[in-house]
Design a protein around this motif. Structure first.
Motif, PDB file in Angstrom:
ATOM      1  N   ALA A  43       0.842  -1.194   0.000  1.00  0.00           N
ATOM      2  CA  ALA A  43       0.000   0.000   0.000  1.00  0.00           C
ATOM      3  C   ALA A  43       0.880   1.248   0.000  1.00  0.00           C
ATOM      4  N   THR A  45       0.473   5.607   0.204  1.00  0.00           N
ATOM      5  CA  THR A  45      -0.373   6.786   0.364  1.00  0.00           C
ATOM      6  C   THR A  45       0.239   7.954  -0.400  1.00  0.00           C
ATOM      7  N   LEU A  87      -4.972   6.157  -1.640  1.00  0.00           N
ATOM      8  CA  LEU A  87      -4.269   4.919  -1.301  1.00  0.00           C
ATOM      9  C   LEU A  87      -4.118   4.077  -2.562  1.00  0.00           C
ATOM     10  N   GLN A  89      -2.195   0.747  -4.720  1.00  0.00           N
ATOM     11  CA  GLN A  89      -1.493  -0.522  -4.582  1.00  0.00           C
ATOM     12  C   GLN A  89      -0.320  -0.508  -5.558  1.00  0.00           C
TER      13      GLN A  89
END
Length: 222
Positions: A43, A45, A87, A89
């Motif tokens: 993940a 941000t 967010l 991936q």
């Protein structure tokens, strides 16, 4: 005859007993395999100045992999417009090569950072008192207000800050007015009022008393 029958019965019993205690046949081994995902993700941000290109540079050492990041985050509609707090991936391993997009899209550059358009603010210069030797340029009411604003109209005001009298004259300014007194706080209030009128007859009140001048303007005195 009887002997033949007994022999047959015993043979059958021995066969059944042997079959009962015979070891079970071993089941054939089956190779078990676990299907792993093609890619592993972490993940990420989005930060204030991030673009897909800068994220690609940071993660994979090249801006070319921004297309891969976009393809992996299909909910992003505009690759050139991502916002802080999103967010994403991100593949934990560098792809073997950048993915090709099916549509022609301009790649967001590494240095593409939105710069807000600034509208210049035009500041109007404050009006100045007309240069004149006429002591009537500023009214008596305005002089009283000014003295009260500067030092509470205390003609003997001397706080040790280098400014003196009801209008907080500096020694240099006071001496240029040729009042005959060494300092403003040593002169009567009438002399100080006349001196401030003389001063403001040749210099802008906004230059001499900027703080109080703005208050006087708000009060409609100048």
């Amino acid at each position: 005859m009887v002997e033949t029958i007994l022999t047959t019965v015993l043979s059958s019993a021995l066969y059944v007993t042997s079959a009962a205690f015979a070891p079970a046949a071993t089941a054939p081994e089956v190779a078990l395999t676990r299907v792993l995902p093609e890619n592993s993700y972490v993940a990420y941000t989005v930060k204030d100045t991030d673009t897909l290109a800068t994220i690609s540079q940071r993660q994979y050492g090249s801006v070319d992999y921004w297309t891969t990041i976009w393809n992996d985050n299909t909910w992003i509609t505009d690759p050139a417009n991502i916002e802080a707090g999103m967010l994403l991936q991100i593949r934990s391993e560098k792809p073997s090569e950048p993915e090709v997009l099916t549509e022609t899209t301009a790649a967001p550059t590494q240095d593409a950072v939105a710069v807000p358009t600034l509208t210049p603010v035009v500041t109007q210069a404050p009006p100045s008192v007309a240069a004149s030797n006429n002591p009537g340029v500023i009214s008596d009411e305005a002089v009283t207000y000014l003295g009260n604003c500067e030092a509470g109209n205390d003609p003997a005001k001397n706080t040790g800050n280098g400014y003196y009298g009801a209008f907080q004259f500096s020694p240099g300014t006071w001496n240029n007015l040729n009042t005959g007194y060494a300092r403003a706080d040593l002169a009567p209030i009438e002399v100080q009022r006349a001196a401030v009128k003389q001063l403001l007859g040749r210099s802008s009140i906004y230059n001499q008393f900027p703080g109080c001048a703005n208050k006087m303007r708000s009060a409609g005195l100048i």
